[in-house]
Enzyme design. Structure first.
Site, short mmCIF file in Angstrom:
data_model
loop_
_atom_site.label_atom_id
_atom_site.label_comp_id
_atom_site.label_asym_id
_atom_site.label_seq_id
_atom_site.Cartn_x
_atom_site.Cartn_y
_atom_site.Cartn_z
N ARG A 76 27.55 36.28 49.22
CA ARG A 76 28.62 37.28 49.04
C ARG A 76 29.85 36.91 49.89
O ARG A 76 30.99 37.10 49.48
CB ARG A 76 28.11 38.68 49.41
N TYR A 128 48.75 44.95 29.65
CA TYR A 128 47.37 44.90 29.15
C TYR A 128 46.72 46.28 29.30
O TYR A 128 46.89 46.94 30.34
CB TYR A 128 46.63 43.81 29.92
N ASP A 203 50.77 39.18 36.99
CA ASP A 203 49.63 38.78 36.16
C ASP A 203 50.09 37.56 35.37
O ASP A 203 50.95 37.67 34.51
CB ASP A 203 49.28 39.94 35.23
N LYS A 228 40.27 33.44 30.69
CA LYS A 228 41.12 32.96 29.61
C LYS A 228 41.38 31.45 29.74
O LYS A 228 40.44 30.68 29.69
CB LYS A 228 42.43 33.75 29.59
#
Ligand SMILES: Nc1ncnc2c1ncn2[C@@H]1O[C@H](COP(=O)(O)OP(=O)(O)O)[C@@H](O)[C@H]1O
Ligand SMILES: C[C@@](O)(CCOP(=O)(O)O)CC(=O)O
Length: 909
Positions: A76, A128, A203, A228
Site C-alpha cells: 500500500r 466528464y 484533466d 485510456k
C-alpha cells in the site's frame, strides 16, 4: 588438474553472450524524443537495479516485504513495480513527481481531498460525467462551492474568482465530448493573478502527455485516466497524477498511503508495458481520426474535432498541444437516427471510455454522461443526438467503410451521383414537406423565384442591460415598432441591397466577384463557431466594400453583416441572385434594438433563400358553415406559433452572428426578443447561472413611455467600455453586476406574483427602475441628456421613474407610466419632453416576434392596398404579377406597418 582438464560450463543457450560492458562511444547527447522516452524504461536509482538484469520490470506481486528499514515494507505504501512506473510517467510528463492510483476518478479523489470545507472550485461546464458527479458530492457533502462556467471563454472564470476562497480551478481540454478548447495558459495566468493560492488542475486524459503537457502552461497538478491512452488496451483501470510542487506532492502521497488506492503491482506492470507504445498508437489513431472527421464534416454533419479548419478553438489548441487527438463527436439532428447509426456499426464497438487500440462508438447522453441529469445536459448545450467516436489503430479504410455502412443502413446518408450524400434529417424534411406542400405539381418554379417578406420587432430592456453581457439576467419585451426586409429575385447573377433607413444607401455586387476564397461555408444545421471568422471579415471589408469612411455612417456594419451571412450560409454551390430592401419604424442606434431586428430580418431572409429553413402554410382561415361544409374556426392569433420552433431557433442563432458583426460582444437578449417576441427573462449561457429564456407574463399590461434623447451613440463602444472597466476593477464591477441580478430577480418575482396588488407591483417596479439606473450610472453609460429626461419625468407634477434602456450613452430612456397617471398629465409630460428636443414613443410591449409573410405567393396574397403608381419593372415581377417591392420602397413610414399587415397573412413565432 591441468588447465586442459578444467570443465567448462557451457552457456545455457547457444547465442553469443554480449560483452558485459559495451565500450562507450564519446558523442554529444541529444535529449531523447518522446517515443524513445516511452519505449525506454529506466531504473529510478541504483537501489532499484535488478539483480538479474531483467529487461522488463518484474511484477513484485507481494503485499509485504521482509525486514526493517528497507526500501519497502508494505505494498500500500510502496512497491518496486509501481515505483518504476511512477518514475517512467514523471519522465514522459517532464514532471518532478508522479503517482499512480486505481482509476482516473481515484486520481481526482486524491486531488480534491486537498480541498478544505467552505472553499470554492471553478470547473468547466462540458466535463466528464464522473467528474461532475464527484464535484456534486463535494458540494453537497463537503461544503465546497462549485461554479461551472464556460471555460472556453477564459474571462468567464473572472466573476467567480474569490481571493481567499477559490482553492481549485479544474480544467479539461479538449472537453469531452464536445471537443471544445480551453486556453489553459490564459486561465492559469488570470487565476494566479487574482488568487495565487488556487491550484490549477488539468484533466489531460484526452491528449495524454504525448500531445499535451499542461504543467508547461501553468497547471499545478495534471491527471490522466491512465485506463485510456496511457495503457491503450482497455485491460486495466488506473489513474496517473503528476506535479512539480513538492508541497502538493507531499499531501497527495500522504492521501494515497492513507486511503490505500495506489495501483496494484500487476496493473502497474501492464500500464508500464502499455506506455511503451503510447506515441506510435496515438500517431495512428489521430491520423485516422482526422480522416473520419473530414468525412463526417464533408457529409454535412455537425462535427466536433479540433483538427477541422472551422473549429473555433483550433488556434488555441495548436498553441498548447502537439496534435488533435483521436476522439471526435458529431450530431445527426435526430436522437433515433443516432441510435440507429450506433447500433449499425460492426467494427466500432459500442462502449464507454476511449483511448483503446480498438475503435469505439457511443452516445454520451445515454452512456458516459448519463450521470448528468437531462436538464443540466440541456443547459450545458450537450446535444442528446451526439455520437462520440474514439478512433483505434485498425486500418483506416476498414473503419471508414464500417462507418459509411452504418450511416447508410441507418438512413443518414445515401449514394447519389457516385458519392455518399447526407439525407436531410427527418424533422427538417417533415417541415420542408409541409412548407412545400409536396408534391408541387403545378408549381415548378425554383423556390428562390419567390419574394420573401419578413419582419421583427425592436425591444425595450426594463432591467439588466450591459450586465446581461456578463451573465446577469435581463428583463426585456418586444415593442410594436418593427424592421422589415423584402427579397425579390434577380436573374442576372447580381446581389443588391437597399438600406432605405440609412442614407437610402444602395450597393450591388456580382455574386461571383465576392471573396469566396475566404469563406468557410457552414453546412446546414451546423452552428457558427463562437467567434467570427476574421479572414472573411477582413476579405469583405477589403474586397467587397468601399473603405468604411467612404460610405455613409452606419452602412458599413450593416453590409458586412449581410455579406458575412450570405456567404457563410451559401452551400453546395447555391448562390441566389436577389435584391434585398430593408425599412424600419424604429429609431436607429437609440437603444431599442434596431440592430437586432435588422439582424433577425437578414438572417431569416437568407436562411429562407438558402433553403435552410422553411415555413409551413398557415392553417385555413375561419370559414362559415355551408351546405355540406361544417365550416372551420381558426383560433390562433394572427398566425402566432405558425413558425416552427426549429426555424425560429435557427433564425435566432444566425441573427446573433449578425449582431456580433455589428456589436462585437452582444449578449443575445436583443435578437432573442426580436425572434420570440413577448416579454422574457434572458440569461446568457456560460456564466454558471441557469441560462436561457423564460417568458414573463404580466408585462404586457404595463404602460411605458419611451423617450429618445436623439444623442447618437455606439453600442459596440459602450459594451466594450463596460468590459474594460470590469477588467480594471473586477471587484467593484462584479458587485454592481450582482446587485443588478438581484433587481432582475426581484422584478421577475414581482411580475409573477399573483398575490401582489397592482399598486404594490407598480411601486416596486418604479423603485427597481431607479435602483437599476443608478447602477448604470456607476457603469459609466448614462449621459447628460438621459439625466435631463429623468429629472423631467421625476418632477413634482409627474413623479415618474425613468431609466436608460439599451446601451445608454444617449439613445432612449424608458419611463413607467402607472395606471392612474392621467392622459392630460401624459400629454403635458410629452410636450415638456418634446419642447426640450426629445422624441417620444408611446408603444405597446410584448407583441409578436419574427414574422414571415408565408408562404409568400402572389396567388395567395391580396393585392396591396395602395394602387401602383408606376408599372412594375420587369425584373420586379414575380410569377407574372407585380411584386411588393415598389410599394415597400416608396410607402410613407407612418403607414408602413399597417400596409405590411395587409399584404397578406403573416406567420409569427
Ligand atoms: N434598418 C436598418 N438598416 C440597416 N442597418 C441597420 C438598420 N437598423 C439598424 N441597423 C444597424 O444597426 C446599427 C445600430 O445598432 P445599435 O448601435 O446597437 O443600436 P440599437 O440600439 O438601435 O440596436 C446601425 O449602425 C446599423 O449598422
Ligand atoms: C447594452 C446591451 O445590453 C443592450 C444593447 O441594446 P441596444 O444596442 O442599445 O439596443 C448589449 C447586449 O445585451 O448585447
Amino acid at each position: 588438474m591441468s588447465a586442459d582438464n578444467v570443465v567448462k560450463i557451457p552457456p545455457a543457450h547457444d547465442l553469443p553472450t554480449p560483452e558485459p560492458e559495451s565500450p562507450s562511444i564519446p558523442r554529444s547527447r541529444q535529449p531523447y524524443r518522446f517515443s524513445t522516452l516511452c519505449a525506454t524504461v529506466e531504473t529510478p536509482d541504483a537501489g532499484h537495479k535488478d539483480q538479474h538484469g531483467s529487461s522488463s520490470v518484474p511484477i513484485y506481486q507481494t503485499a509485504t516485504f521482509k525486514g526493517v528499514g528497507g526500501h519497502y515494507d508494505y505494498t500500500r505504501s510502496g512497491n518496486p513495480t509501481r515505483t518504476h512506473l511512477e518514475h517512467h510517467i514523471a519522465k514522459i510528463s517532464s514532471a518532478e513527481h508522479a503517482f499512480v492510483v486505481s482509476s482516473g476518478m481515484a486520481a481526482l479523489d486524491v486531488i480534491t481531498r486537498i480541498l478544505k470545507p467552505d472553499t470554492e472550485v471553478i470547473a468547466g461546464d462540458d466535463i466528464y460525467g464522473g467528474t461532475h458527479r464527484l464535484l456534486t458530492y463535494l458540494r453537497t457533502h463537503m461544503g465546497v462551492t462549485v461554479h461551472h462556467v464556460d471555460t472556453t471563454e477564459p474571462t468567464s472564470v473572472l466573476p467567480h474568482l474569490n481571493p481567499g476562497k477559490t482553492a481549485m480551478v479544474l480544467l479539461e481540454t479538449p472537453t469531452n465530448p464536445l471537443l471544445k478548447i480551453v486556453d489553459i495558459a490564459r486561465i492559469s495566468a488570470l487565476v494566479k493573478e487574482k488568487c495565487p493560492d488556487a491550484t490549477i488542475v488539468v484533466d489531460n486524459t484526452m491528449m495524454s502527455p504525448y500531445l499535451q503537457r499542461p504543467l508547461e502552461h501553468g497547471a499545478d497538478i495534471v491527471y490522466d485516466s491512465a485506463t485510456k491512452y496511457l495503457s491503450g488496451h482497455h485491460d486495466l483501470m488506473a489513474g496517473a497524477i503528476v506535479c512539480n510542487r513538492d508541497d502538493l506532492a507531499k499531501q497527495m502521497a500522504f492521501i494515497i498511503n492513507s486511503v490505500g488506492n495506489a495501483l496494484t503491482p500487476f496493473d502497474s506492470f501492464l500500464l508500464l508495458r502499455g506506455i511503451k507504445t503510447l506515441a506510435i498508437r496515438m500517431d495512428r489513431q489521430q491520423s485516422t481520426a482526422m480522416l473520419v472527421a473530414q468525412l463526417l464534416s464533408r457529409l454535412g454533419f455537425v462535427t466536433h474535432y479540433p483538427g477541422l479548419p472551422n473549429h473555433p478553438g483550433k488556434e488555441v489548441h495548436e498553441r498548447i498541444a502537439d496534435g488533435y487527438g483521436a476522439v471526435l463527436s458529431f450530431q445527426t439532428g435526430d436522437v433515433a437516427l443516432s441510435e440507429r447509426i450506433v447500433a449499425a456499426t460492426r467494427l466500432w464497438g459500442i462502449s464507454v471510455s476511449f483511448g483503446c487500440v480498438n475503435s469505439l462508438i457511443s452516445m454520451p447522453c445515454v452512456m458516459s454522461h448519463a450521470s448528468i441529469d437531462p436538464a443540466t445536459r440541456a443547459a450545458r448545450g450537450l446535444p442528446e443526438d451526439l455520437i462520440r467516436l474514439c478512433v483505434g489503430i485498425e486500418d483506416p479504410a476498414d473503419l471508414i467503410d464500417d462507418l459509411q455502412h452504418a450511416l447508410l443502413e441507418a438512413g443518414a446518408i445515401m449514394f447519389a451521383a457516385n458519392d455518399y450524400v447526407r439525407i436531410p434529417n427527418p424533422i427538417s424534411r417533415a417541415v420542408e414537406k409541409l412548407a412545400l406542400g409536396e408534391p408541387r405539381r403545378n408549381d415548378a418554379r425554383p423556390r428562390e423565384d419567390r419574394e420573401w417578406f419578413v419582419s421583427a420587432p425592436g425591444k425595450v430592456i426594463l432591467f439588466g442591460e450591459h450586465a446581461v453581457v456578463h451573465g446577469v439576467t435581463a428583463i426585456a419585451a418586444s415593442v410594436d415598432l418593427r424592421c422589415y426586409g423584402l427579397t425579390s429575385p434577380r436573374h442576372d447573377g447580381k446581389l443588391s441591397v437597399h438600406l432605405t433607413d440609412i442614407g437610402d444607401y444602395r450597393h450591388e455586387w456580382d455574386v461571383d466577384d465576392l471573396p469566396w476564397d475566404a469563406v468557410t461555408p457552414i453546412p446546414p444545421g451546423e452552428p457558427h463557431p463562437d467567434q467570427l471568422d476574421p479572414r472573411l471579415m477582413e476579405a469583405i471589408s477589403a474586397r467587397a466594400l468601399p473603405p468604411a469612411d467612404e460610405m455613409p455612417r452606419q452602412t458599413h456594419g450593416s453590409l458586412v453583416a449581410f455579406l458575412y451571412l450570405y456567404m457563410t450560409l451559401a452551400h453546395g454551390g447555391h448562390r441566389p441572385s436577389f435584391h434585398y430592401v430593408t425599412r424600419t419604424t424604429l429609431p436607429i442606434g437609440a437603444g431599442l434594438g434596431s440592430s437586432a431586428c435588422y439582424s433577425v430580418c437578414i438572417a431569416t431572409a437568407l436562411l429562407l433563400l438558402h433553403q435552410r429553413i422553411s415555413v409551413p402554410p398557415l392553417p385555413a382561415p375561419t370559414r362559415a358553415p355551408g351546405a355540406g361544409d361544417p365550416g372551420h374556426v381558426h383560433v390562433s392569433h394572427q398566425g402566432r406559433r405558425a413558425i416552427p420552433a426549429v426555424a425560429a431557433e435557427e433564425a435566432n442563432r444566425w441573427a446573433f452572428v449578425a449582431e456580433k458583426v455589428l456589436h462585437g460582444n452582444p449578449s443575445g437578449v436583443d435578437n432573442s426578443v426580436a425572434v420570440f417576441g413577448g416579454a422574457l427573462a434572458y440569461t446568457r449561457p456560460g456564466f454558471g447561472r441557469k441560462s436561457g429564456m423564460e417568458p414573463i407574463q404580466g408585462f404586457k399590461s404595463l404602460r411605458f413611455l419611451l423617450v429618445d434623447s436623439k444623442v447618437p451613440r455606439d453600442t459596440k463602444k459602450l459594451v466594450a467600455g463596460v468590459a474594460l472597466k470590469k477588467l480594471e476593477d473586477p471587484e467593484a464591477i462584479n458587485k454592481i453586476m450582482d446587485s443588478i441580478q438581484s433587481i432582475s430577480d426581484e422584478a421577475r418575482r414581482a411580475l409573477a406574483d399573483p398575490e401582489l396588488s397592482r399598486t404594490s407591483l407598480l411601486s416596486a417596479l418604479a423603485a427597481l427602475i431607479n435602483e437599476n439606473h443608478a447602477h448604470l450610472v456607476s457603469l459609466g453609460v448614462s449621459h447628460r441628456s438621459l439625466e435631463t429626461i429623468r429629472s423631467t419625468t421625476a418632477a413634482e407634477q409627474f413623479r415618474l421613474s425613468t431609466k436608460l434602456t439599451g446601451a445608454g450613452g444617449g439613445g432612449c430612456a424608458v419611463t413607467l407610466v402607472p395606471d392612474d397617471f392621467s392622459d392630460s398629465s401624459l400629454r403635458a409630460l410629452v410636450s415638456a419632453l418634446q419642447a426640450a428636443g426629445f422624441g417620444t414613443y408611446s408603444t405597446s410591449v410584448g407583441g409578436s416576434g419574427l414574422g414571415i409573410l408565408s408562404p409568400y405567393n402572389h396567388k395567395e396574397t391580396r393585392a396591396p392596398v395602395t394602387p401602383p403608381e408606376t408599372p412594375a419593372e420587369s425584373d420586379d415581377s414575380v410569377d407574372g404579377t407585380s411584386s411588393l417591392r415598389q410599394y415597400f420602397e416608396s410607402i410613407d413610414g407612418s403607414t408602413l406597418s399597417s400596409w405590411a399587415d395587409e399584404c397578406g397573412r403573416w406567420a409569427y413565432v
